[in-house]
Structure formats: C-alpha cells, structure tokens
Design an enzyme around this catalytic site. Structure first.
Site, mmCIF file in Angstrom:
data_model
loop_
_atom_site.group_PDB
_atom_site.id
_atom_site.type_symbol
_atom_site.label_atom_id
_atom_site.label_comp_id
_atom_site.label_asym_id
_atom_site.label_seq_id
_atom_site.Cartn_x
_atom_site.Cartn_y
_atom_site.Cartn_z
ATOM 1 N N HIS A 40 0.821 -1.211 0.000
ATOM 2 C CA HIS A 40 0.000 0.000 0.000
ATOM 3 C C HIS A 40 0.856 1.263 0.000
ATOM 4 O O HIS A 40 0.526 2.249 -0.668
ATOM 5 C CB HIS A 40 -0.915 -0.022 1.229
ATOM 6 C CG HIS A 40 -1.957 1.043 1.235
ATOM 7 N ND1 HIS A 40 -3.083 0.979 0.446
ATOM 8 C CD2 HIS A 40 -2.053 2.203 1.937
ATOM 9 C CE1 HIS A 40 -3.828 2.054 0.663
ATOM 10 N NE2 HIS A 40 -3.229 2.807 1.560
ATOM 11 N N HIS A 86 -10.207 2.920 -0.972
ATOM 12 C CA HIS A 86 -10.407 2.512 0.420
ATOM 13 C C HIS A 86 -11.229 1.228 0.400
ATOM 14 O O HIS A 86 -12.268 1.116 1.036
ATOM 15 C CB HIS A 86 -11.090 3.628 1.230
ATOM 16 C CG HIS A 86 -10.368 3.935 2.503
ATOM 17 N ND1 HIS A 86 -10.977 4.132 3.705
ATOM 18 C CD2 HIS A 86 -9.037 4.049 2.768
ATOM 19 C CE1 HIS A 86 -10.085 4.380 4.643
ATOM 20 N NE2 HIS A 86 -8.898 4.331 4.096
ATOM 21 N N ARG A 107 -7.903 15.590 2.350
ATOM 22 C CA ARG A 107 -6.684 16.124 2.989
ATOM 23 C C ARG A 107 -5.516 16.168 2.004
ATOM 24 O O ARG A 107 -4.685 17.081 2.052
ATOM 25 C CB ARG A 107 -6.325 15.302 4.230
ATOM 26 C CG ARG A 107 -7.287 15.495 5.383
ATOM 27 C CD ARG A 107 -6.758 14.934 6.685
ATOM 28 N NE ARG A 107 -6.514 13.501 6.631
ATOM 29 C CZ ARG A 107 -7.446 12.565 6.773
ATOM 30 N NH1 ARG A 107 -8.716 12.923 6.971
ATOM 31 N NH2 ARG A 107 -7.139 11.291 6.728
ATOM 32 N N GLU A 303 -3.519 5.359 12.578
ATOM 33 C CA GLU A 303 -4.056 6.034 11.393
ATOM 34 C C GLU A 303 -5.301 6.848 11.748
ATOM 35 O O GLU A 303 -6.208 7.006 10.933
ATOM 36 C CB GLU A 303 -4.344 5.020 10.283
ATOM 37 C CG GLU A 303 -3.070 4.371 9.743
ATOM 38 C CD GLU A 303 -3.295 3.424 8.576
ATOM 39 O OE1 GLU A 303 -4.429 3.395 8.043
ATOM 40 O OE2 GLU A 303 -2.347 2.711 8.201
ATOM 41 N N SER A 304 -5.325 7.351 12.976
ATOM 42 C CA SER A 304 -6.423 8.242 13.362
ATOM 43 C C SER A 304 -6.550 9.357 12.330
ATOM 44 O O SER A 304 -5.554 9.884 11.841
ATOM 45 C CB SER A 304 -6.156 8.849 14.747
ATOM 46 O OG SER A 304 -6.202 7.849 15.739
ATOM 47 N N ASN A 521 -3.025 5.655 -7.709
ATOM 48 C CA ASN A 521 -3.027 4.746 -6.573
ATOM 49 C C ASN A 521 -3.143 3.325 -7.109
ATOM 50 O O ASN A 521 -3.826 3.094 -8.105
ATOM 51 C CB ASN A 521 -4.231 5.108 -5.685
ATOM 52 C CG ASN A 521 -4.478 4.115 -4.571
ATOM 53 O OD1 ASN A 521 -5.471 3.401 -4.591
ATOM 54 N ND2 ASN A 521 -3.606 4.055 -3.605
ATOM 55 N N SER A 523 -4.184 -0.547 -5.845
ATOM 56 C CA SER A 523 -4.771 -1.371 -4.789
ATOM 57 C C SER A 523 -4.714 -2.828 -5.225
ATOM 58 O O SER A 523 -5.506 -3.264 -6.068
ATOM 59 C CB SER A 523 -6.221 -0.945 -4.524
ATOM 60 O OG SER A 523 -6.833 -1.821 -3.600
#
Length: 728
Positions: A40, A86, A107, A303-304, A521, A523
């Site tokens: 990842h 995700h 973010r 990973e908050s 990305n 996955s």
C-alpha cells in the site's frame, strides 16, 4: 510465527532491513519498516511498471510523487486532483471505510494549498440480490454522503457497477478536485535545520493501526478481526482542519504540509524527510492522545483521521498554533528538522527508534514479479437476431448497471458551494464553474472491469478513451488523468500479467490522446480465497472549458426538428456489452478493438463544433449501446426521437454494441451542410440517423423495418426506477 511475518514482511525483506541497519530493529522500528514496505505504501510490485506511463504535458504543474497532481488552467490558477482507494476497510465497515476514504483524499488536496471543490466516487459491488451486497452498497453510499455533505464539498459525479466478481471485495475509489493559486502551491517537504514540526488536528488513538498492512493482503473469509484496522472519521473536525490549514497557508511561513494517512506519523514524517533530504526528530510524549497508555509503536502507526503534519519556519510556530487554536484544534510542536538523514523518535527521554529515511522510502524493495500475459482463448460467437429489440431496450434501461443512479446521488449534496453547473445524471461529466472567470472544468471517473478482464490491454485503452470522451462531449479539453488500479494478488503471475497489459494499454491511450498521468493509486490483494476481482483500472480525468457561455455542450436533445448524427463508425461488436451479459450470460465473445486515432479526432473536434455553433448537443455511446444513449439524451431533453437508417449490421448489433468512440450529436437543419463539411475536414466518420421530435416516443426503423416503437415516458420510468427496484 516470527514477529516480522505477523507484520507482513517476508524473511528476505527482514534480512535486508537487518543488513542495511547492521543490527536487528526493535519493535517500533520493525513496525515502521513493515508499514512503509507494505504494498500500500511502497508500490513495490507496481513501481517498475508505473514508470512507463507518460507524466509530462503542457498543462502539468505537478506530476506523480506529491500529495496530488496539479494542472494549469490559466489565470494563475491550477486544479489539484487525485483518486485513491479505500477498498479493504469498506468491505469490513462500509460506512466508516467509505467516509474515511473521502476524508483522506480531501486532505491530500488541501495539503497542496488547494481548496477542495468537488468529490467523485467510483464504486463496484456484487449483484444486489445478495443481502450482504445491499448492506455494503447502502453503507458505502451513506458513508460518502455523510462525510462529503457534512464537510460541505459536493459529490458531483462517479460511476457504479454491480458484477459478480466484486461480491466479496467491493471497490470504493474516491476522487477529490481542488482549486489553487499556483503562486501559493504547497508541497509535502521538510527542510530547514531547526524548523519546528507541528502535529495539528485530531487526537491520536488506536484506530487504524497497521491499516496499510491490512490493505496489502487478501481479505480472509471472516474479516471481523480486522475491524480495529478501520479508521473512524469526523467530518466536522475535518472541516475545521481544512479551514485552519488554508488560513495558516495564507498567513505564510509554512515550509511543507502532509496528511497523516496510511501508516500515520511514520509515513508523513519519512515522506516529508525524503522529499526535503532532511532528518526529523520526533518527541512522542508531546502527541495529544485520545487513549491512555498508548505505546510509541501505537503512536507511530496510528491512522487516526483528521491530522496533518506541518513544517514551519522557526520563530513563527506560535502564530501558526494560534490559528489552529482559534479553530478549536490541537496544534503541538512534536519535533524539529535535523541536519542528519534519520527519523529519530523519542519517548520519555529515551530514543525508541532511529531509522534512515531512505530505508523507509527509496530503499523499500522493488519487485519485477513474474507475470503471464492472459491468453484470450476459446472465443465464441453468438447470434442475437432472435432477441426482440424493444424488449432488450426495456430490460437494459432498468438494469442496475445502466439505470439512473438517483438512489446514489440524491443522498449527496451536489450543489453545496454553488459551483456545480450541470447536475448528476444530466451530463456525461460534471461541470464546475471557476469563480471569477468565464472558465469551467469537467471532471469524471470511469472504468469497466468486465472489458478489462476479457482483454486487459484493449479494456484499459477503452477506459481512458471513454473518460476522455465524457469530458469532450461537454466541450472540455482533457488536461490530465489520475488513476486507481484495482487488482487481485500480484504474487500470482496471471494477476501480474493483467496489470502489465493494463499499463501497456493505458500508456498507448495516454500517448495517442495526449493526456498525461499526474498521479494515482494501486490497490492489490482485492481477493478472497481464490476469487479475485476483475482487473479494474478506474480513470479520473479533468478537462477545461475556456468559456462556459459559448463552449458548454449539453447532453440533452434541445429542439424539435434537430437532426441526429453519429460521429464515429459503428462496427456492431457485442463483446462484453450489457446486452450480451443480459441475454447470453458469460460468453467469451471478443472485446471490440479500440480505435484511439478516431477517438482523438472526435475529442479534438467536439469543442470546435460547439464554438462554431454547429452542434446543439452531444452524448457518447456507452453502456447499453446506441439505443440506450439515444434514450438518455431524449429523457434529459424531454423530446422524442425518430431514427430511420439503413445498415448492413443486424439491428441488435447496431443498437446495442458498446464500441467506444461513438458520439451522438444534434444539429440544426440550417447548419447541416456546414456541420458535415467540418466533420469530414477533421477526418471523422459521420452518419445521419434521424431527427428529434416533440412526441412521447422513440421510434427506430432499420432497413425499412420498425424495430423499436416505445413511449418515452414508460421507458423513462424503467430507467428512473431500476436501481431502487433492485434494492427491494
């Protein structure tokens, strides 16, 4: 089991770490290496292939390697955009998995100094007759809506498919688009010895620990034990964080900014250090904690959500902290930049980890995994002549893959921020106004795993061309693309073969269409047991409309009496179409080849035709074929259609083939001659199909025979209700 294996490292990878350090790592260091060397975070199986994609173009300001790509749209403005997955978290905890996927990609955008203005989502699920699939689908859609609506960023577009291969492994790919003054563009870099490092935003808890490792392995049949790996999101906190970060950037004196996403403080600090070629010293006892008794290991790997890492010019930290306090957010100096090359981690006065940033970033392994190019064999032929065209159209319009996705986008606030020009469902791409200018941007995600599974190279070319056409039919010129590449286990040669072929197809399409890749990305491990998902490259693209007043092309038919033309040559292949699946099941019929050169000519032609006033509408032929696309343009304009055409193809082939690169346009009769001249000068194949009428009907005659005559209002009811009915 050896500790490193539990963390996802192989014996050989552990040996490499020991050799590099000249000693065995302690538990904190081992955890840091494990997350940063996970698939990842490291892209270790895909990196050598991703380098083949073209990344440069006249509009590219920032390509791969940063939090997001950026393209120049003129007037000193840029568009920052990126897509990420995700998938694994959403399979376990659909609401929070999807919500935190949205939060993370937002973010990434404001870390660049850009204000997020739009969200898109690309979703894949199994068939809706399964109670678990319905649970996943409704949870994911609610999670996206809950987060996006609360933070005040409109979800403007996306795509949803329901296919058996996603039964165990749904895909949740989220894209965010933001606008930035190019002079204020910010990067995730750590420089300046002695500069303070600030952790801002939410407190740090135990949620999401080893989330990156969890996303780098196959899902087990029972994923409940992985529920702690799913992060928990707070969109109201993110809204405060967004505004505080943008205000701090406006104040100035911020050297770099990075989201705490996968691998938390470990990845944000090491990536910033690597980009700036600087060391970072961290003091974990200063980190605001949500839970008592957290260990250094847990703090570094948490990973908050809703947290950012900032490097600030020394002497300005107090002013920056005041800004975050004003927004009622934590802001603490947790470290400083050093002149070394290491990430040093202290806790209670003791050094608990000391690792070279290179070990965590550029020294991560890169694998050229063995691959086997998929054989396209045992191809079959079908005879569709026995299928009634009217019945086919009715069934396709209410198929969940084609039916209007009102259930999805009615949960999203697509108008918040009042930049949205065209509502979801009324255009092939979302169109957003750039305030203070005449310009607009078109944005879209697209992809179809079934085509890619049956021919990875052609399927990938199709995904890129289809997305580019979705922009072009709104009048936009594509500027750049981001991608989310969703695959099974890369350790299996047949899966790696799919990946290699997809990259080859994307590369060819991007080069011929002149659309650079700005980031993306990968996955992997979307697989449960022996069952992998279809290889699913999802393409996200941004395009520019110079003047919304004169350049925006609607999808809807506009005027009774307008002539309907088809750009591009229909060839009638039904391979892997919705028609084929609906009436013949899983038949190995060849995927239609993709004509990228013809596609490029059409993409370049459409904005010119609009500027010359020669077309009134445009809509590309996609899922369901020509018949469905005609209906969609008719539904949107509340006008009827008469088609009268002679063809050597079977009616079923002509009407339901999903060959990519065909576009329906409507033309005023008095402009017909000039239109044909312009199209032929561009070297584009063109056919006259019929005309727009004012009746409540679609009538299609082929070779003198009426093959479809239906009331539009009845067809529209099927199209509007299909997805909701499937959910009951």
């Amino acid at each position: 089991m050896a500790k490193w294996r539990e963390m996802g490292l192989t014996d050989e990878e552990y040996r490499r770490i020991v050799e590099y350090l000249g000693r065995e790592p302690n538990e904190v260091e081992l955890g840091m290496c494990a997350v940063m060397w996970s698939e990842h975070c490291s892209y270790k199986s895909s990196k050598i292939h991703l380098k083949k994609l073209p990344t440069r173009g006249p509009a590219v300001v920032q390509g791969p390697g940063e939090n997001a790509g950026v393209v120049d749209i003129g007037d000193g403005l840029g568009i920052a955009f990126k897509i990420e997955s995700h998938n694994h978290p959403s399979a376990i905890e659909p609401y929070q998995g999807a919500a935190t996927g949205v939060g993370g990609i937002i973010r990434d955008i404001f870390a660049m100094g850009a204000r997020p203005i739009a969200l898109l989502d690309s979703l894949r699920f199994g068939k809706l007759h399964s109670p678990r699939v319905r649970h996943l689908f409704t949870g994911v859609v609610a999670g996206i809506a809950g987060y996006g609506n609360c933070i005040g960023i409109p979800t403007v577009a996306g795509d949803v498919y329901f296919q058996e291969s996603y039964e165990e492994n749904p895909l949740v790919n989220a894209m965010c688009v933001g606008i930035v003054e190019l002079s204020k563009l910010k990067k995730g870099v750590a420089t300046g010895v002695g500069n303070p490092v600030l952790l801002v935003g939410a407190t740090t808890g135990r949620d999401g620990i080893h989330g990156a490792t969890f996303a780098s392995e196959e899902l087990s049949q029972d994923g409940e034990d992985k529920r702690p790996s799913v992060q928990v999101g707070d969109p109201f906190m993110e809204k405060l964080l967004l505004e505080a970060c943008l205000e701090a950037l406006e104040y100035g004196h911020i050297v770099g900014m990075q989201d705490l996403g996968a691998a938390g403080l470990t990845s944000s600090s090491s990536e910033m250090a690597a980009r700036g070629k600087s060391g970072i010293r961290l003091y974990l006892d200063r980190v605001p904690l949500r839970e008592e008794g957290m260990t250094p290991y847990e703090i570094m790997l948490s990973e908050s959500q809703e947290r950012m890492l900032l490097v600030v010019e020394k002497g300005y930290e107090d002013e920056i902290i005041k800004i975050f306090k004003k927004w009622d957010l934590n802001a603490v100096v947790v470290g400083e930049i050093t002149d070394g090359e290491e990430i040093e981690v202290f806790f209670d006065g003791e050094c608990v980890a000391k690792l070279p940033y290179r070990l965590l970033t550029e020294e991560a392994p890169v694998y050229d995994r063995p691959y086997r190019i998929p054989e396209i064999k045992n191809l079959q032929s079908i005879n569709p002549a026995g299928v009634d065209c009217g019945e086919a159209l009715r069934r396709l319009l209410q198929s969940p893959n084609i039916a209007r996705k009102s259930y999805v986008y009615e949960q999203y606030d697509h108008q918040v921020g009042v930049n949205t020009v065209v509502k979801p469902g009324y255009s092939d791409a979302a169109v957003l106004r750039i305030k203070g200018t005449k310009k607009g941007i078109a944005v879209k995600t697209d992809g179809n795993g079934r085509y890619v599974y049956h021919n990875p190279r052609e399927g990938a070319k199709r995904a890129v061309l289809e997305t580019a056409l979705n922009l072009a039919v709104t009048g936009a010129k594509p500027l750049g693309l981001t991608n989310c590449l969703n695959f099974g286990n890369p350790e299996k040669p047949e899966i790696m073969g799919q990946f290699v072929e997809v990259i080859a197809g994307m590369k060819e399409a991007c080069e011929i269409l002149n659309i650079p890749v700005t980031g993306g990305n990968v996955s992997f491990y979307n697989e449960t047991g022996e069952k992998a998902i279809y290889p699913t490259p999802v393409i996200g693209m941004v395009g520019l409309i110079d003047d919304l007043e004169t350049g925006l092309i609607p999808m809807a038919f506009q005027t009774e009496g307008d002539l309907i033309y088809l750009l591009g040559e229909p060839t009638g292949e039904l391979g892997q179409s919705e028609f084929l699946k609906e009436f013949f099941g899983d038949v190995l019929v060849p995927v239609p080849p993709v004509d990228l050169q013809e596609g490029r000519r059409i993409i370049e032609l459409l904005p010119l035709l609009k500027k010359q006033g020669l077309i009134n509408s445009a809509h590309d032929v996609s899922d369901g074929g020509l018949a469905v696309s005609l209906c969609e343009a008719a539904f949107a304009g509340e006008l009827g259609v008469n088609i009268d055409f002679t063809t050597s193809l079977l009616p079923q082939e002509f009407l339901f083939s999903e060959k990519v690169g065909l576009v329906i346009v409507s033309v005023s009769p008095e402009k017909e001659e000039e239109f044909i001249k312009s199209v032929k000068n561009a070297g584009v194949f063109v056919l006259k199909l019929g005309r727009v009428n004012g009746k409540d009907e679609i009538e299609i005659c082929l070779n003198g025979q009426r093959v479809i005559q239906e009331k539009l209002s009845e067809l529209k009811a099927l199209y509007e209700g299909g997805l909701s009915w499937a959910l009951k």
